[in-house]
Design an enzyme around this catalytic site. Structure first.
Site, short mmCIF file in Angstrom:
data_model
loop_
_atom_site.label_atom_id
_atom_site.label_comp_id
_atom_site.label_asym_id
_atom_site.label_seq_id
_atom_site.Cartn_x
_atom_site.Cartn_y
_atom_site.Cartn_z
N LYS A 225 21.34 41.30 -11.04
CA LYS A 225 21.33 40.00 -10.37
C LYS A 225 22.56 39.82 -9.49
O LYS A 225 22.48 39.28 -8.39
CB LYS A 225 21.24 38.86 -11.38
CG LYS A 225 19.86 38.75 -12.03
CD LYS A 225 19.75 37.49 -12.87
CE LYS A 225 18.36 37.39 -13.50
NZ LYS A 225 18.23 36.23 -14.39
N LYS B 33 5.34 44.22 -11.10
CA LYS B 33 4.86 43.19 -12.02
C LYS B 33 4.71 41.85 -11.31
O LYS B 33 5.41 41.55 -10.35
CB LYS B 33 5.75 43.09 -13.26
CG LYS B 33 7.11 42.50 -13.04
CD LYS B 33 7.78 42.21 -14.39
CE LYS B 33 8.87 41.17 -14.16
NZ LYS B 33 9.01 40.15 -15.12
N LYS C 239 7.54 35.41 -10.21
CA LYS C 239 7.68 34.22 -9.36
C LYS C 239 8.36 34.56 -8.05
O LYS C 239 8.25 33.82 -7.09
CB LYS C 239 8.42 33.09 -10.09
CG LYS C 239 9.81 33.44 -10.55
CD LYS C 239 10.47 32.23 -11.19
CE LYS C 239 11.74 32.62 -11.92
NZ LYS C 239 11.54 32.98 -13.32
P1 ADP Z 1 9.61 36.14 -13.60
O1 ADP Z 1 9.55 37.62 -13.83
O2 ADP Z 1 8.45 35.61 -12.86
O3 ADP Z 1 10.94 35.71 -13.02
P2 ADP Z 1 10.67 35.34 -16.11
O4 ADP Z 1 11.66 36.44 -15.94
O5 ADP Z 1 11.15 33.93 -16.07
O6 ADP Z 1 9.50 35.50 -15.04
O7 ADP Z 1 9.87 35.63 -17.44
C1 ADP Z 1 9.57 34.72 -18.46
C2 ADP Z 1 8.79 35.46 -19.53
O8 ADP Z 1 7.56 35.95 -19.00
C3 ADP Z 1 9.51 36.68 -20.09
O9 ADP Z 1 9.24 36.76 -21.48
C4 ADP Z 1 8.89 37.84 -19.34
O10 ADP Z 1 8.95 39.04 -20.07
C5 ADP Z 1 7.46 37.36 -19.17
N1 ADP Z 1 6.85 37.91 -17.97
C6 ADP Z 1 7.22 37.64 -16.70
N2 ADP Z 1 6.45 38.29 -15.82
C7 ADP Z 1 5.56 39.02 -16.55
C8 ADP Z 1 4.49 39.92 -16.22
N3 ADP Z 1 4.18 40.18 -14.96
N4 ADP Z 1 3.78 40.48 -17.22
C9 ADP Z 1 4.09 40.21 -18.50
N5 ADP Z 1 5.08 39.37 -18.88
C10 ADP Z 1 5.82 38.79 -17.93
NA NA Z 2 12.52 37.62 -13.91
#
Ligand code: ADP
Ligand code: NA
Length: 330
Positions: free
Chosen positions: A114, A197, A200
């Site tokens: 980050k 993956k 957001k």
């Molecule tokens: P993002 O990746 O969209 O920023 P976060 O990092 O806030 O989302 O993730 C919140 C939760 O959702 C975590 O437990 C993360 O492992 C899960 N998560 C996020 N994206 C995925 C995905 N594409 N597939 C499975 N789990 C996910």
């Molecule tokens: Na993330």
């Protein structure tokens, strides 16, 4: 005996949870209520490690809580609360920061990633100490288990090290938490680029399904998901990333096995699969949104639910903190 205690949090950093958040993590939260003593929080303290608009943050915090309720988190069975409502998180965090090596914190790969993105000069100290706050989140509740994905393993390891270090130096105080590896979680990929993956921070808005988005638009995104030039509906992530992703989503939303879906769609086309999955998705999303909206229609009641959750959380957190303060000589 008592049920094992589990702690989990989600950041209020988007207007809506997406399908990856749900199928990869949040889907487990209501289920764990049957087997564990559950503490669930919206981690707004973590959300300000990057710049936030106050009005947006307040709104997203409530909408996140409403979505958790809409997904089946039951405030009578779980402590459902907002992290900043429980001051013991930051109080314990300071104590743990003083036990964390500077180099040790610097080795956290998520910070390095980050900070590299933002530039080290712009990255906040809060972003740097974030994993220590996360350790405090867990240890303050004496959690036995923490559901973790691959990306959080290193942070849980730090939590375990800090618990052991404190226990060793000041006497047994903390439970050393174990990772709770959940079996039926799915990794969901971007609908337009199934090699990355779903996130957001997706590069195309059509790659991500947001649970609070118009169900018609989400159905359309499924129907226009990227597949390949072949015809066969088989699960083969290497060769058929797009089709495999759709099968994963389909299976996770319906509970039908991938093998079952493969035989059901033998001889049918990608269009059939997408059309049916779009319907499955709409059937899930529509009642979910109704539940979420009913919570958001009564903000006063929602705030009361969260205040009760924070009170319940504080009962545990304040007990831990007073032992900690005593042990370190305060
Ligand atoms: P993002 O990746 O969209 O920023 P976060 O990092 O806030 O989302 O993730 C919140 C939760 O959702 C975590 O437990 C993360 O492992 C899960 N998560 C996020 N994206 C995925 C995905 N594409 N597939 C499975 N789990 C996910
Ligand atoms: Na993330």
């Amino acid at each position: 005996g008592a049920r094992p205690r589990v702690l989990s949090g989600i950041q209020p950093t988007a207007d809506s949870f997406h399908l990856g958040n749900y199928l990869g993590a949040l889907r487990q939260w209501p289920k764990l209520q049957d087997t564990h003593e559950t503490f669930y929080m919206v981690v707004d303290l973590h959300a300000i490690t990057v710049e936030q608009d106050p009005k947006v943050l307040r709104e997203r915090t409530r909408v996140s809580a409403a979505q958790l309720l809409g997904l089946g988190v039951d405030p009578d069975r779980s402590a459902l609360f907002v992290q900043s409502h429980v001051p013991e998180h930051t109080q314990l965090s300071w104590v743990l920061e003083c036990l964390t090596g500077f180099g040790e914190a610097g080795r956290m790969t998520q910070f390095k990633d980050k900070a590299a993105k933002q530039g080290t000069d712009r990255a906040s100290v809060g972003l740097f100490t974030y994993p220590v706050l996360q350790a405090a989140d867990i240890l303050v509740y004496q959690a036995d288990a923490v559901p973790v994905g691959e990306d959080q393993r290193q942070h849980l390891e730090l939590s375990r090290n800090l618990a052991q270090r404190f226990n060793h130096r000041f006497g047994k105080t903390f439970i050393v938490p174990e990772p709770h590896i959940v079996k039926d979680t799915a990794k969901i990929f971007d609908l337009q680029d199934p090699t990355v993956k779903m996130s957001k921070s997706a590069s195309s808005p059509n790659g991500i399904v947001e649970l609070l988005d118009d169900p018609k638009r989400s159905a359309k995104k499924i129907r226009s998901a990227v597949t390949d030039t072949g015809r066969e509906i088989v699960f083969a992530p290497e060769q058929k990333a797009g089709v495999s992703n759709l099968l994963t989503i389909y299976s996770a939303l319906t509970g039908r096995s991938v093998e079952d879906l493969e035989s059901a769609y033998a001889g049918k086309g990608y269009g059939d699969l997408k059309k049916d999955l779009a319907e499955v998705l709409v059937e899930f999303i529509t009642p979910f949104q109704e539940r979420v909206n009913s919570y958001l229609d009564d903000i006063a009641e929602l705030d009361k639910v969260l205040a009760r959750g924070a009170e319940r959380a504080r009962q545990v957190a304040s007990r831990t903190l007073s032992v900690v303060y005593d042990r370190i000589g305060f």
